[in-house]
Motif scaffolding. Structure first.
Motif, PDB file in Angstrom:
ATOM      1  N   GLN A 164      67.099  52.280  51.526  1.00 55.97           N
ATOM      2  CA  GLN A 164      66.064  51.943  50.545  1.00 55.97           C
ATOM      3  C   GLN A 164      64.699  51.907  51.223  1.00 55.97           C
ATOM      4  OE1 GLN A 164      66.552  50.749  46.995  1.00 55.97           O
ATOM      5  NE2 GLN A 164      68.279  52.070  47.438  1.00 55.97           N
ATOM      6  N   GLU A 165      63.679  52.141  50.429  1.00 52.84           N
ATOM      7  CA  GLU A 165      62.319  51.988  50.961  1.00 52.84           C
ATOM      8  C   GLU A 165      62.076  50.505  51.272  1.00 52.84           C
ATOM      9  OE1 GLU A 165      58.502  54.203  49.562  1.00 52.84           O
ATOM     10  OE2 GLU A 165      58.696  52.407  48.337  1.00 52.84           O
ATOM     11  N   ARG A 173      60.265  43.337  54.354  1.00 53.59           N
ATOM     12  CA  ARG A 173      60.764  43.109  53.000  1.00 53.59           C
ATOM     13  C   ARG A 173      61.452  44.362  52.498  1.00 53.59           C
ATOM     14  NH1 ARG A 173      57.183  42.420  47.711  1.00 53.59           N
ATOM     15  NH2 ARG A 173      57.819  44.593  47.606  1.00 53.59           N
ATOM     16  N   GLY A 174      62.618  44.173  51.945  1.00 51.56           N
ATOM     17  CA  GLY A 174      63.328  45.277  51.303  1.00 51.56           C
ATOM     18  C   GLY A 174      63.685  44.825  49.912  1.00 51.56           C
ATOM     19  N   ARG A 175      64.963  44.986  49.577  1.00 47.09           N
ATOM     20  CA  ARG A 175      65.443  44.519  48.278  1.00 47.09           C
ATOM     21  C   ARG A 175      65.829  43.046  48.336  1.00 47.09           C
ATOM     22  NH1 ARG A 175      65.133  47.851  43.658  1.00 47.09           N
ATOM     23  NH2 ARG A 175      65.596  49.986  44.235  1.00 47.09           N
ATOM     24  N   LYS A 176      65.925  42.517  49.545  1.00 48.91           N
ATOM     25  CA  LYS A 176      66.316  41.111  49.709  1.00 48.91           C
ATOM     26  C   LYS A 176      65.074  40.284  50.000  1.00 48.91           C
ATOM     27  CE  LYS A 176      70.798  42.387  51.614  1.00 48.91           C
ATOM     28  NZ  LYS A 176      71.432  42.667  52.887  1.00 48.91           N
ATOM     29  N   ALA A 177      65.311  39.022  50.350  1.00 54.18           N
ATOM     30  CA  ALA A 177      64.200  38.112  50.634  1.00 54.18           C
ATOM     31  C   ALA A 177      63.443  38.561  51.886  1.00 54.18           C
ATOM     32  CB  ALA A 177      64.737  36.703  50.828  1.00 54.18           C
ATOM     33  N   LEU A 178      62.199  38.103  51.987  1.00 54.92           N
ATOM     34  CA  LEU A 178      61.403  38.359  53.190  1.00 54.92           C
ATOM     35  C   LEU A 178      62.149  37.855  54.418  1.00 54.92           C
ATOM     36  CD1 LEU A 178      57.898  36.972  52.184  1.00 54.92           C
ATOM     37  CD2 LEU A 178      58.376  39.316  52.865  1.00 54.92           C
ATOM     38  N   LEU A 225      78.238  46.282  38.621  1.00 53.81           N
ATOM     39  CA  LEU A 225      76.910  45.956  39.163  1.00 53.81           C
ATOM     40  C   LEU A 225      76.984  45.644  40.655  1.00 53.81           C
ATOM     41  CD1 LEU A 225      74.075  45.757  37.976  1.00 53.81           C
ATOM     42  CD2 LEU A 225      74.427  43.294  37.726  1.00 53.81           C
ATOM     43  N   GLN A 255      74.052  50.799  46.934  1.00 50.08           N
ATOM     44  CA  GLN A 255      72.602  51.064  46.999  1.00 50.08           C
ATOM     45  C   GLN A 255      72.052  50.756  48.393  1.00 50.08           C
ATOM     46  OE1 GLN A 255      70.137  48.363  44.686  1.00 50.08           O
ATOM     47  NE2 GLN A 255      69.195  50.114  43.669  1.00 50.08           N
ATOM     48  N   GLY A 256      72.551  49.720  49.026  1.00 51.72           N
ATOM     49  CA  GLY A 256      72.079  49.352  50.359  1.00 51.72           C
ATOM     50  C   GLY A 256      70.692  48.726  50.329  1.00 51.72           C
ATOM     51  N   ASP A 257      70.047  48.697  51.498  1.00 54.27           N
ATOM     52  CA  ASP A 257      68.734  48.062  51.597  1.00 54.27           C
ATOM     53  C   ASP A 257      67.949  48.737  52.724  1.00 54.27           C
ATOM     54  OD1 ASP A 257      66.636  46.366  51.159  1.00 54.27           O
ATOM     55  OD2 ASP A 257      67.783  44.528  51.394  1.00 54.27           O
ATOM     56  N   THR A 300      59.168  47.467  53.210  1.00 50.92           N
ATOM     57  CA  THR A 300      57.759  47.185  53.486  1.00 50.92           C
ATOM     58  C   THR A 300      57.644  46.355  54.760  1.00 50.92           C
ATOM     59  OG1 THR A 300      57.394  47.058  51.104  1.00 50.92           O
ATOM     60  CG2 THR A 300      55.633  46.223  52.505  1.00 50.92           C
ATOM     61  N   TYR A 329      77.525  48.775  42.553  1.00 49.54           N
ATOM     62  CA  TYR A 329      76.286  49.553  42.541  1.00 49.54           C
ATOM     63  C   TYR A 329      75.309  49.025  43.600  1.00 49.54           C
ATOM     64  CZ  TYR A 329      71.781  51.299  40.877  1.00 49.54           C
ATOM     65  OH  TYR A 329      70.549  51.870  40.806  1.00 49.54           O
ATOM     66  N   ILE A 330      75.178  47.696  43.633  1.00 49.43           N
ATOM     67  CA  ILE A 330      74.235  47.085  44.586  1.00 49.43           C
ATOM     68  C   ILE A 330      74.699  47.322  46.021  1.00 49.43           C
ATOM     69  CG2 ILE A 330      73.385  44.846  45.432  1.00 49.43           C
ATOM     70  CD1 ILE A 330      73.212  43.989  42.459  1.00 49.43           C
TER      71      ILE A 330
END
Lengths: 183, 218
Positions: free
Chosen positions: A66-67, A151-156, A20, A27-29, A69, A23-24
């Protein structure tokens, strides 16, 4: 037997955790980059005696895998009256493809690798009886911060990008307003 | 489906942007009542009902834990639960145990080529949560849950007005139409088919309520 079973369970758990984690990591961010070196010079939008509007563009790129916001974006303009009291400068930011008539920034998805253009729109209001053109032409270098809530996969997180509106480009924008006024 | 849609006149009812300070029956009374007949069905957009129920929250109102930070990574980044905040929103309502079981079962099912298992097991909110940008401003910065007790809300709406019935629907422009709850006597599948062309709109139409005129169950 029980001990061996426990060791087996622990081994499976550690292996799953390792898989895991890898994988993470793979995967990146989303990673947002604002290229301040590619900022355009201030260009006149419109002008009157009481108000002068100009804008600059900045490219925003998601260089991550990763996408992500952009949840919010706004400007802070560090023009203190101690530095120059001839002008009030206000600003707002939008995507160039999504301009709004209000001061709102609409949250936006940015795909991995995608680039978007931010349009920073400024309004100059003169103080002390001068015209907007005259007030802007005499303005000093003005520090500006573009603040992005990302914001991505991590905190704002908040990204602050600082640049300077140079006195020369402000003067040029004011002069183009004068040229426009004089036909 | 399109044939069924053509059998009915649908009136989209414009309203201002509704907030948690609005009450849906009061809104219907103010904006839809003059257009409402005894044989009509009132349909309410699920996200707007949820907002009036106070079920829209900003990201900073959530405290994503380690589980949310890890689990969100297992979903494609385009999905609504791919951020730690929206995953925490799901964990808050469905619980860690249920979501974990759903993730494991979903992963095993995927190996055998079966999709959608996670969403069936993790609870309705797994497919109803709208992440940021999923709702029009000023709720584009919010995570919006599905509405609470949609069938009960529909029944209350139907009882408040002298009409045929009410439904709470989740419809989008991609021809996806689902009815989450109806009042008695209203056929959910039929209403979903009637709404397939998304009369609510998903942009700036601001028509969260629509009326199906002269409804008759299939």
């Amino acid at each position: 037997m029980l001990f061996e079973l426990l060791v087996l369970c622990l081994g499976v758990f550690c292996f799953a955790a390792l898989v895991l984690t890898l994988y993470i990591l793979r995967q990146g961010d989303a990673v947002f980059a604002v290229d301040l070196n590619s900022r355009t010079q201030a260009r006149l939008e419109n002008a009157s005696e009481a108000r002068l509007a100009f804008s600059v563009s900045l490219p925003l790129t998601n260089t991550g895998r990763q996408e992500g916001t952009i949840l919010d974006a706004y400007l802070r303009i560090y023009l203190a009256q101690e530095q120059y009291d001839g002008l009030i400068l206000r600003g707002k930011v939008n995507l160039a493809t999504q301009l709004r008539a209000d001061d709102y920034f609409e949250a936006n998805l940015v795909a991995a690798g995608a680039q978007k253009e931010l349009l920073l729109r400024f309004e100059a209001f003169p103080r002390g009886g001068r015209s907007a053109q005259a007030a802007l032409a005499a303005a000093p270098d003005i520090a500006v911060a573009l603040i992005l809530e990302c914001r991505g996969r991590k905190a704002l997180y908040t990204k602050k990008c600082c640049f300077t509106l140079r006195a020369q480009e402000l003067e040029a924008a004011a002069q183009s307003a004068n040229l426009e006024a004089n036909g | 489906m399109t044939e069924l849609r053509r059998q009915y006149e649908i009136i989209a009812v414009p309203t201002p942007i509704l907030t948690e300070h609005d009450e849906i029956c009061a809104v219907i009374e103010k904006y839809a009542l003059p257009l409402l007949g005894a044989a009509d069905v009132i349909c309410v957009a699920e996200s707007v009902l949820a907002i009036t129920q106070g079920r829209a929250k900003r990201c900073d109102e959530f405290q994503p834990g380690l589980a949310a930070r890890i689990l969100c990574r297992l979903f494609p980044s385009k999905g609504s639960i791919s951020s730690p905040y929206s995953m925490q929103a799901l964990l808050d309502v469905s619980g860690l145990a249920r979501v974990s079981v759903a993730v494991i079962a979903g992963a095993i099912a995927k190996i055998f080529g079966i999709s959608g298992v996670f969403y069936r097991l993790a609870g309705d909110e797994a497919r109803l949560i709208d992440d940021v940008t999923g709702t029009m401003p000023p709720y584009d910065k919010h995570i919006v849950y599905g509405p609470a007790e949609p069938a009960k809300a529909a029944q209350e709406i139907a009882q408040s007005f002298s009409c045929c019935g009410a439904a709470v629907a989740d419809v989008n422009d991609l021809k996806r139409s689902e009815v989450l709850g109806t009042s008695r006597g209203v056929d959910a599948a039929q209403v979903a088919a009637i709404l397939i062309d998304n009369p609510f709109g998903n942009g700036s139409e601001k028509t969260p309520i629509c009326i199906i005129k002269n409804y008759h169950p299939a």
